[in-house]
Design an enzyme around this catalytic site. Structure first.
Site, short mmCIF file in Angstrom:
data_model
loop_
_atom_site.label_atom_id
_atom_site.label_comp_id
_atom_site.label_asym_id
_atom_site.label_seq_id
_atom_site.Cartn_x
_atom_site.Cartn_y
_atom_site.Cartn_z
N SER A 65 0.75 -1.07 0.09
CA SER A 65 -0.06 -0.16 0.00
C SER A 65 1.07 1.17 -0.06
CB SER A 65 -1.00 0.04 1.25
OG SER A 65 -1.66 1.17 1.48
N TYR A 82 -1.03 -0.58 10.77
CA TYR A 82 -1.44 -1.13 9.54
C TYR A 82 -0.28 -0.52 8.65
CZ TYR A 82 -3.30 -1.32 4.82
OH TYR A 82 -3.66 -1.80 3.46
N1 LIG Z 1 -8.98 -1.30 -0.15
C1 LIG Z 1 -7.88 -0.53 0.06
O1 LIG Z 1 -8.06 0.70 0.19
C2 LIG Z 1 -6.54 -1.06 -0.31
C3 LIG Z 1 -5.51 0.00 -0.36
C4 LIG Z 1 -4.26 -0.40 -0.39
C5 LIG Z 1 -3.65 -1.75 -0.41
N2 LIG Z 1 -4.73 -2.53 -0.03
C6 LIG Z 1 -4.40 -3.83 0.08
O2 LIG Z 1 -4.96 -4.94 -0.77
C7 LIG Z 1 -4.97 -6.18 -0.15
C8 LIG Z 1 -6.53 -6.56 -0.58
O3 LIG Z 1 -7.57 -5.89 0.02
P1 LIG Z 1 -8.67 -5.63 -0.65
O4 LIG Z 1 -8.92 -4.03 -0.70
O5 LIG Z 1 -9.17 -6.45 -1.80
O6 LIG Z 1 -9.59 -5.97 0.77
P2 LIG Z 1 -10.88 -7.09 0.92
O7 LIG Z 1 -11.85 -6.97 -0.39
O8 LIG Z 1 -11.34 -6.92 2.20
O9 LIG Z 1 -10.03 -8.33 0.49
C9 LIG Z 1 -9.40 -8.86 1.62
C10 LIG Z 1 -9.02 -10.16 1.12
O10 LIG Z 1 -8.23 -10.88 2.12
C11 LIG Z 1 -8.62 -12.04 2.89
N3 LIG Z 1 -8.24 -12.30 4.16
C12 LIG Z 1 -8.31 -11.34 5.07
N4 LIG Z 1 -7.79 -12.06 6.25
C13 LIG Z 1 -7.43 -13.22 6.03
C14 LIG Z 1 -6.70 -14.26 6.60
N5 LIG Z 1 -6.57 -14.29 7.90
N6 LIG Z 1 -6.72 -15.36 5.95
C15 LIG Z 1 -6.86 -15.79 4.65
N7 LIG Z 1 -7.46 -14.74 3.88
C16 LIG Z 1 -7.56 -13.47 4.66
C17 LIG Z 1 -9.84 -12.08 2.49
O11 LIG Z 1 -10.83 -13.19 2.55
P3 LIG Z 1 -11.58 -13.84 3.88
O12 LIG Z 1 -12.18 -12.69 4.60
O13 LIG Z 1 -12.44 -14.95 3.11
O14 LIG Z 1 -10.36 -14.73 4.50
C18 LIG Z 1 -10.34 -11.30 1.28
O15 LIG Z 1 -10.23 -12.31 0.12
C19 LIG Z 1 -4.74 -6.02 1.40
O16 LIG Z 1 -3.42 -6.51 1.53
C20 LIG Z 1 -4.78 -4.47 1.46
O17 LIG Z 1 -3.90 -4.15 2.56
C21 LIG Z 1 -6.25 -2.39 0.13
#
Ligand SMILES: NC(=O)c1ccc[n+]([C@@H]2O[C@H](COP(=O)([O-])OP(=O)(O)OC[C@H]3O[C@@H](n4cnc5c(N)ncnc54)[C@H](OP(=O)(O)O)[C@@H]3O)[C@@H](O)[C@H]2O)c1
Length: 244
Positions: free
Chosen positions: A144, A157
């Protein structure tokens, strides 16, 4: 001369965090591009849904906690068993728990550190032996801009994301001569389920103006499609409406 790209047809990509958001959008784009995917997350019903959507010939899944080394090892094992090869890892699983440094419980902080950083370490340690045997592979770690800039009310975070970023740089330096390419992908805010209830509220108007999961997935695909002589070590992404 048109830019050269590498076809992903027939390649096999492990995608973590594939039940939602960026991981799910990436799995979809990969299969559209002719790749097979080995997907994981905790919510099994979301994985079987995606398998039904994309077709069982193209998908194999493992449900489990990414912070558990065994989940990562099983993901590699099922990919090799079903498809006979593994070419890339997209490590997208992650959570965000926002608030001041003394807000939240110790357990919430520990779970975030374990999911975001430990889970990434186990993912990489699981795929590297296969990549070394094959003479190469690609690793994309979804970190991120928070891991570069930090930010108020997200110190823990941001720390997990900085750890992923430095880890990505270190393994790139360690493994590049073995044909393994490592990319740290650093998006700004993305409109997903991420951090809803732990810092964000569903329906927040500002989420309309940020990146979409498909924007980020497109960038992951672009990275994987680069010819093998090209290494994309770090990508930062902002929406046009966001301030950097
Ligand atoms: N959205 C943002 O604003 C943003 C910005 C920058 C970076 N990111 C990064 O992008 C990545 C993906 O985020 P996203 O935005 O796609 O979020 P999201 O829609 O909430 O998806 C998160 C994914 O991670 C999985 N996950 C969470 N905890 C887990 C665990 N303990 N074991 C296995 N799987 C787990 C969830 O699956 P389950 O809940 O089914 O386990 C889900 O598939 C993250 O690393 C986040 O830090 C996000």
């Amino acid at each position: 001369m048109p830019a050269e790209t590498r076809s992903l047809a027939g390649t096999v990509v492990a995608v973590t965090g594939a039940s939602a958001g960026i991981g799910r959008a990436t799995a979809r784009l990969l299969v559209e591009a002719g790749a097979k995917v080995a997907i994981t997350a905790r919510r099994e019903e979301r994985l079987t849904d995606l398998e039904a959507e994309l077709g069982s010939d193209s998908v194999v899944w493992v449900a489990g906690d990414i912070a558990d080394a065994a989940t990562n090892a099983r993901l590699v094992a099922v990919a090799l068993e079903k498809f006979g090869r593994l070419d890339s890892l997209v490590a997208s699983a992650g959570i965000g728990v926002y608030g001041g440094i003394v807000d939240g419980t110790d357990q919430e902080m520990q779970t975030m550190i374990d999911t975001n950083f430990t889970g990434t370490v186990w993912g990489v340690r699981s795929v590297v032996p296969t990549f070394l045997k094959a003479g190469g592979g690609d690793i994309v770690i979804v970190t991120s801009v928070a891991g570069i800039n930090g930010g108020a009310d997200e110190a823990v975070y941001a720390g997990t994301k900085a750890a992923q970023l430095v880890f990505a740089g270190a393994i790139d330096r360690e493994l590049r001569e073995s044909g393994i390419r490592v990319t740290a992908l650093c998006p700004a805010a993305v409109s997903t389920e991420f951090a809803i209830g732990t810092g964000r509220t569903a329906g927040d108007a500002w989420l309309e103006d940020v990146l979409t999961p498909e924007d980020v997935a497109g960038s992951i695909l672009f990275t994987l499609q680069q010819p093998r002589r090209v290494r994309t070590t770090q990508v930062t992404m902002w929406s046009a409406a966001q301030g950097s």
